[in-house]
Every structure is written in C-alpha cells, then in structure tokens.
Write an enzyme that holds these catalytic residues in place. Structure first.
Site, PDB file in Angstrom:
ATOM      1  N   ILE A  44       0.813  -1.226   0.000  1.00 49.02           N
ATOM      2  CA  ILE A  44       0.000   0.000   0.000  1.00 49.02           C
ATOM      3  C   ILE A  44       0.839   1.265   0.000  1.00 49.02           C
ATOM      4  O   ILE A  44       0.317   2.356  -0.040  1.00 49.02           O
ATOM      5  CB  ILE A  44      -0.991   0.054   1.188  1.00 49.02           C
ATOM      6  CG1 ILE A  44      -0.252  -0.077   2.513  1.00 49.02           C
ATOM      7  CG2 ILE A  44      -2.084  -0.982   1.049  1.00 49.02           C
ATOM      8  CD1 ILE A  44      -1.137   0.299   3.683  1.00 49.02           C
ATOM      9  N   VAL A  46       5.148   3.021  -0.418  1.00 45.89           N
ATOM     10  CA  VAL A  46       6.599   2.869  -0.431  1.00 45.89           C
ATOM     11  C   VAL A  46       7.190   3.974   0.414  1.00 45.89           C
ATOM     12  O   VAL A  46       6.859   5.149   0.255  1.00 45.89           O
ATOM     13  CB  VAL A  46       7.125   2.963  -1.884  1.00 45.89           C
ATOM     14  CG1 VAL A  46       8.644   2.989  -1.900  1.00 45.89           C
ATOM     15  CG2 VAL A  46       6.620   1.788  -2.702  1.00 45.89           C
ATOM     16  N   GLY A  48      10.944   5.393   2.447  1.00 45.86           N
ATOM     17  CA  GLY A  48      12.285   5.718   2.000  1.00 45.86           C
ATOM     18  C   GLY A  48      13.123   4.465   1.745  1.00 45.86           C
ATOM     19  O   GLY A  48      13.951   4.421   0.841  1.00 45.86           O
ATOM     20  N   PHE A  49      12.921   3.421   2.521  1.00 39.28           N
ATOM     21  CA  PHE A  49      13.826   2.273   2.485  1.00 39.28           C
ATOM     22  C   PHE A  49      13.128   0.930   2.361  1.00 39.28           C
ATOM     23  O   PHE A  49      13.762  -0.107   2.403  1.00 39.28           O
ATOM     24  CB  PHE A  49      14.686   2.250   3.750  1.00 39.28           C
ATOM     25  CG  PHE A  49      15.487   3.492   3.904  1.00 39.28           C
ATOM     26  CD1 PHE A  49      16.727   3.595   3.309  1.00 39.28           C
ATOM     27  CD2 PHE A  49      14.994   4.562   4.620  1.00 39.28           C
ATOM     28  CE1 PHE A  49      17.467   4.741   3.432  1.00 39.28           C
ATOM     29  CE2 PHE A  49      15.736   5.716   4.747  1.00 39.28           C
ATOM     30  CZ  PHE A  49      16.971   5.813   4.154  1.00 39.28           C
ATOM     31  N   GLY A  50      11.831   0.942   2.308  1.00 45.21           N
ATOM     32  CA  GLY A  50      11.136  -0.338   2.239  1.00 45.21           C
ATOM     33  C   GLY A  50       9.692  -0.093   1.854  1.00 45.21           C
ATOM     34  O   GLY A  50       9.305   1.012   1.493  1.00 45.21           O
ATOM     35  N   ILE A  52       5.434  -0.765   2.527  1.00 47.17           N
ATOM     36  CA  ILE A  52       4.386  -0.999   3.521  1.00 47.17           C
ATOM     37  C   ILE A  52       3.344  -1.889   2.857  1.00 47.17           C
ATOM     38  O   ILE A  52       2.878  -1.572   1.761  1.00 47.17           O
ATOM     39  CB  ILE A  52       3.714   0.334   3.930  1.00 47.17           C
ATOM     40  CG1 ILE A  52       4.754   1.390   4.287  1.00 47.17           C
ATOM     41  CG2 ILE A  52       2.687   0.113   5.023  1.00 47.17           C
ATOM     42  CD1 ILE A  52       4.944   1.663   5.717  1.00 47.17           C
ATOM     43  N   ASP A 177       9.719  14.619  13.029  1.00 49.31           N
ATOM     44  CA  ASP A 177       9.435  14.536  11.590  1.00 49.31           C
ATOM     45  C   ASP A 177       7.938  14.682  11.314  1.00 49.31           C
ATOM     46  O   ASP A 177       7.356  13.932  10.529  1.00 49.31           O
ATOM     47  CB  ASP A 177       9.976  13.209  11.028  1.00 49.31           C
ATOM     48  CG  ASP A 177      10.141  13.248   9.515  1.00 49.31           C
ATOM     49  OD1 ASP A 177      10.244  14.355   8.951  1.00 49.31           O
ATOM     50  OD2 ASP A 177      10.176  12.175   8.894  1.00 49.31           O
TER      51      ASP A 177
HETATM   52  N1  LIG Z   1      -0.331   2.404   9.325  1.00 46.37           N
HETATM   53  C1  LIG Z   1      -0.471   2.754   8.039  1.00 46.37           C
HETATM   54  N2  LIG Z   1      -1.647   2.581   7.395  1.00 46.37           N
HETATM   55  C2  LIG Z   1      -1.782   2.929   6.103  1.00 46.37           C
HETATM   56  N3  LIG Z   1      -0.810   3.485   5.360  1.00 46.37           N
HETATM   57  C3  LIG Z   1       0.383   3.672   5.937  1.00 46.37           C
HETATM   58  C4  LIG Z   1       0.618   3.308   7.308  1.00 46.37           C
HETATM   59  N4  LIG Z   1       1.894   3.636   7.614  1.00 46.37           N
HETATM   60  C5  LIG Z   1       2.411   4.172   6.493  1.00 46.37           C
HETATM   61  N5  LIG Z   1       1.518   4.204   5.488  1.00 46.37           N
HETATM   62  C6  LIG Z   1       1.746   4.744   4.129  1.00 46.37           C
HETATM   63  O1  LIG Z   1       2.949   4.186   3.596  1.00 46.37           O
HETATM   64  C7  LIG Z   1       3.812   5.197   3.087  1.00 46.37           C
HETATM   65  C8  LIG Z   1       5.199   5.128   3.676  1.00 46.37           C
HETATM   66  O2  LIG Z   1       5.119   5.154   5.095  1.00 46.37           O
HETATM   67  P1  LIG Z   1       6.232   5.744   6.071  1.00 46.37           P
HETATM   68  O3  LIG Z   1       6.293   7.230   5.889  1.00 46.37           O
HETATM   69  O4  LIG Z   1       5.962   5.275   7.452  1.00 46.37           O
HETATM   70  O5  LIG Z   1       7.512   5.063   5.498  1.00 46.37           O
HETATM   71  P2  LIG Z   1       8.987   5.567   5.639  1.00 46.37           P
HETATM   72  O6  LIG Z   1       9.859   4.513   5.060  1.00 46.37           O
HETATM   73  O7  LIG Z   1       9.265   5.959   7.035  1.00 46.37           O
HETATM   74  O8  LIG Z   1       8.955   6.845   4.700  1.00 46.37           O
HETATM   75  P3  LIG Z   1       9.942   8.071   4.731  1.00 46.37           P
HETATM   76  O9  LIG Z   1      11.107   7.670   5.536  1.00 46.37           O
HETATM   77  O10 LIG Z   1      10.249   8.270   3.286  1.00 46.37           O
HETATM   78  O11 LIG Z   1       9.137   9.190   5.329  1.00 46.37           O
HETATM   79  C9  LIG Z   1       3.159   6.516   3.380  1.00 46.37           C
HETATM   80  O12 LIG Z   1       2.776   7.074   2.145  1.00 46.37           O
HETATM   81  C10 LIG Z   1       1.967   6.243   4.214  1.00 46.37           C
HETATM   82  O13 LIG Z   1       0.888   6.957   3.668  1.00 46.37           O
END
Ligand SMILES: Nc1ncnc2c1ncn2[C@@H]1O[C@H](COP(=O)(O)OP(=O)(O)OP(=O)(O)O)[C@@H](O)[C@H]1O
Length: 483
Positions: A44, A46, A48-50, A52, A177
C-alpha cells in the site's frame, strides 16, 4: 507474459531515491516475536527504504480483508529499528488507553504497537513492524486541495498533533518529523489523524547546556526541521516549531525556503531570520492577512526554552481561541476543502470573521519572490529563548555565526503587497511586505545525513537506539535471490 530475454521491470525506488529490495510476495507468512502469525497482502505504500504492505492476522488461508499494515525493511536499516523499539516501549495499547482516560481525551492520534519481528526472504534478513491500518495521508489531501487547508481545519489538526506530542514528550521522546505525509486519517473517521513514522524519534535533550551535535545536524525533513534540530539538538519545543512550519504551509501553500531545500544551511539561516522578526516573516508568508493565532503560536515557541516542557495548554488555547474567532470549535468535523468553511461563514454572517486562510488570501505560489534585506548574522532575543545558561550564550551565538555566516539567502521575489496582521478586536494595518513564490509539488523528503549512511550491526542490542537513528542503509541488497 514475458518471453525469454524479455527485460525485467526496473526495480522500484524508495521515496528517497534508494533502490528498494524485491517485493515481499503476497501471501507470505511472517511470525512476530510473540509467535503470532501475519499474512502479507498487497503493497500500500513505499517509504524511503522499504515497502508498507497490507496485512492480516493469519489463521488459515488467504485473508479477504487486511486490517493491519506491515512495514518491512532490510535488517540493517536504522529508522525501522528505531521505530520498532519506539513502538515497543511507548505505544502499548494499555498505556495509550490509560493516558486517554487520565487526560479525558476522546481521541489520541497515537498508533498502538501491535507486533514486530524478523523475517527472512530473498536470502535477506528483514525487520518488520505490524501496525494498525490507516487511510490517506494529509500531504496527498493537501495536494488534492490545491495546497490549501482551511484555517479551522489546520487548527483542529494541530490540536490533535499537540495531544500526541504531549504523550510522546511525556515518554521522553520527540518525533522530529511531523509532516502531512506522516499524518494518516483514521479509517473509522476522516476527522481523526494519526501521527506515524517514528523512525527519527529520539530522546529529547535533558542537558543544561545548549550543545550542538554535529552528527545530528539538519536531521528530519528539511523544510520543517526545527532550528534546534538543524543544530543537531532534539528538543520538545522543536516539535512545536516543526508543527508551526507545517501549519504555515497548510495555510499559505508554501514555505519561503522551499526553493532552497538542497541547501540545509541556507534553510536554517532563513529560519533563524524568521524568528528574529516573526511579524516580518509571517507577512512574507501570508499574502493577505496573518492569522493572529499563528503569530501567537510562533511567539510562544520563541519564548520556550530549549530544555523545558512546552506549555501544551497554552499552545492549545491559542488554537482554540483562533477557532472561536472564526466561528469554529475544537473537535469539530475537519472538512478539508476551502468551500466547506466559506459556506459556514456565509451561513452565519456577522458572527464570524472571515478566516485569513480563505477567500481573501492569494496563494503565495502565484507570486514571485523578492530579495529580502541581507540576512544579519546577529542573533536577537528570539534566540535567547533557547538559552538558559548565560555562559553558553556566546558559545551558541558563535556556533551559529560560524555555521551560518557564509550562507547567502537566495530569494527572488518581486512583488510587494499590503498585508495585515489579524487582531482579535482590531485589524491593524501593517507595512508592505514581500511574499514568496513556490513551484513545488513533491512529497517532502526526509533528509539523510552523512552520518545516517553508516551501517551498524543488526544484532546489536536496543539500548542505544538514539544512535541508530542515523544509521541508514546505503548499500544495495542482493535482489536476484528468490524467496
Ligand atoms: N499504518 C499505516 N496505514 C496505512 N498506510 C500507511 C501506514 N503507515 C504508512 N503508510 C503509508 O505508507 C507510506 C510510507 O510510510 P512511512 O512514511 O511510514 O515510510 P517511511 O519509510 O518511514 O517513509 P519516509 O522515511 O520516506 O518518510 C506513506 O505514504 C503512508 O501513507
């Protein structure tokens, strides 16, 4: 179907441009540390590093619904390590529930810890965290809304965030953040937002000296990074400053430094200047009327000391008053499109002042920028709010001067328009001021510091999670191996 020699689809890239590992196959079963099993559903999002993935508790066979998400990243990635341990320590459902009860909060946008563990796939070791599933993020909604949120919506979102900050700060952590992309709507109610992504969470400083940490400088998402975090110091007031920048962006469409995001020192210097003269800065951001609540909010940040607990009640009171002034109330339905508020204004004429964020304000994105006067290196009272040890004052000033003195602020506005600071009882006209032009549309990216690119031993214990926050991945994974 691809034949022999057909090209493989290019690897996906993460939000920060890193190549992502191969996707985890749909139907993969993961077992968490509590031996509970989870089944992976469609991806659902993406990060920065993996990736979701949607997920469900595994009993037998594939699930039809996926009420959870699993954030899964290669084991050596620092942010997920930090996030996982933050959740484990601070987000137990019972803790959140008892906090809500104590504080009489009908809602708290703090996600609960569901589970976590390690998993091997493609001969690669992954770490994963199971979370509640939420809906859309506010950054996407902001873009869909032509980069403007109504004033009442902004204040109500900020009130929700302040509650989460108070919870986190009480656990001795800062988020560092806060941004639309990390604010997710509840699937049960679009009026409730959860603050996610604790990959940069760290203990706030409890030092008595304002001591910059070169290893952590500029951590965060650069447009919102607080001045303290630009100096590498995690502070509670910093979270409020980050929130303040978000609020301004939601109300104005942009921040003055959005053209300079590749130059962290330049951005830092512009923020320092903003707090030296808050009215001038706000006039620059708001092309018409500066909401009084935003002015007060920024002023309160400025008088909060770097190592003290923010006055949560006072910050909230400023926003609640702001809501009342425009005929709204805390906890009401959010309503993201400007028209929702306009109709409310029209429905009760006389009672309600026209919100600054709406009809009257031109979008700063429509206007060109103008060179402000050269940035002075002198620090004024706005900086003193951060200094409680007078003997350190000169040191910090020196540090800042050393860091900032060579930075030229580039700004090319050419339009001057008259704006007003909105007062509760009187509207006081102010002098002419610049506004800035922005031509942006990308999701803000998290900054990865040089330090962040160091690797660490994934089998290390969790005791030093603060140091691991910077240990981001920088090697590519072997993606040719199969699950
Ligand atoms: N609990 C959740 N339910 C639904 N969507 C989610 C959830 N957590 C994250 N997402 C979606 O997944 C995407 C990536 O999530 P997240 O920001 O946590 O990842 P990240 O790797 O920390 O990203 P970055 O480091 O680039 O900010 C986001 O667009 C967010 O909308």
């Amino acid at each position: 179907m691809s034949g022999k020699g057909a090209k493989k689809a290019p690897k996906k890239k993460g939000a920060n441009g890193y190549k992502l590992p191969d996707p985890i196959p749909n139907g993969e079963i993961l077992t968490d540390v509590a031996k509970k099993r989870w089944i992976i559903g469609p991806s659902i999002g993406v990060g920065g590093f993996g990736e979701i993935y949607s997920a469900a508790s595994y009993t037998d066979g594939k699930s039809k619904t996926y009420p959870y998400v699993i954030k899964i990243e290669p084991h050596e990635n620092g942010p997920l390590f930090v996030e996982m341990h933050f959740y484990m320590r601070n987000a137990k459902p019972t803790d959140i529930e008892s906090w809500k009860r104590e504080r009489k909060l009908p809602f708290l946008g703090m996600p609960s810890y569901i589970g976590s563990g390690s998993h091997e796939c493609h001969n690669t070791k992954y770490r994963f965290v199971v979370m509640e599933r939420f809906g859309k993020n506010l950054w996407d909604i902001f873009l869909e809304n032509n980069r403007i949120f109504p004033e009442h919506t902004v204040y109500n979102i900020a009130l929700q965030i302040i509650d989460v900050l108070e919870y986190m700060h009480n656990k001795t952590y800062v988020h560092a953040d806060i941004k639309g992309a990390n604010l997710l709507q509840s699937l049960k109610s679009a009026d409730h937002n959860y603050l996610v992504d604790f990959g940069l969470a760290s203990h706030y400083t409890n030092k008595t000296e304002y001591k910059p940490d070169p290893k952590k400088t500029h951590n965060g998402t650069i447009e919102y990074t607080s001045r303290d975090m630009h100096m590498g110091i995690p502070t509670m007031r910093g979270d409020f400053e980050i929130l303040g920048y978000n609020m301004i962006q939601w109300l104005c469409g942009s921040l003055p430094w959005e053209k300079n995001l590749t130059e962290p020192l330049n951005v830092q210097k512009q923020k320092e200047k903003a707090f030296e003269d808050i009215p001038q800065f706000l006039k620059k951001c708001f092309s018409n009327t500066v909401p009084e609540s935003i002015f007060k909010f920024m002023k309160l940040i400025n008088v909060t000391k770097f190592n003290e607990s923010p006055n949560y009640a006072k910050f909230k009171d400023i926003l609640i008053r702001g809501l009342k002034d425009i005929g709204h109330k805390p906890g009401e339905r959010l309503g993201f499109s400007a028209s929702s508020t306009v109709s409310k204004v029209l429905a009760t004429p006389g009672k309600i002042k026209k919100p600054a964020s709406e009809v009257l304000r031109k979008s700063p994105r429509m206007q060109k920028t103008r060179s402000p006067s050269p940035v002075s290196n002198a620090l004024n009272d706005s900086d003193l709010g951060s200094l409680i040890i007078s003997s350190r004052k000169g040191k910090r000033v020196q540090d800042k001067r050393r860091i900032l003195k060579n930075i030229e602020v580039t700004d090319d506005s050419d339009t001057e328009i008259e704006i007003k600071i909105k007062r509760k009882k009187k509207n006081k006209k102010d002098e002419n001021s610049e506004v800035v032009n922005k031509d942006i549309g990308q999701k803000p990216l998290k900054r990865i510091t040089k330090k962040s690119q160091k690797q660490y031993d994934p089998d290390e214990t969790v005791s030093d999670d603060e140091t691991k926050v910077n240990n981001f991945r920088h090697r590519e994974l072997n993606r040719d191996q199969k699950c």
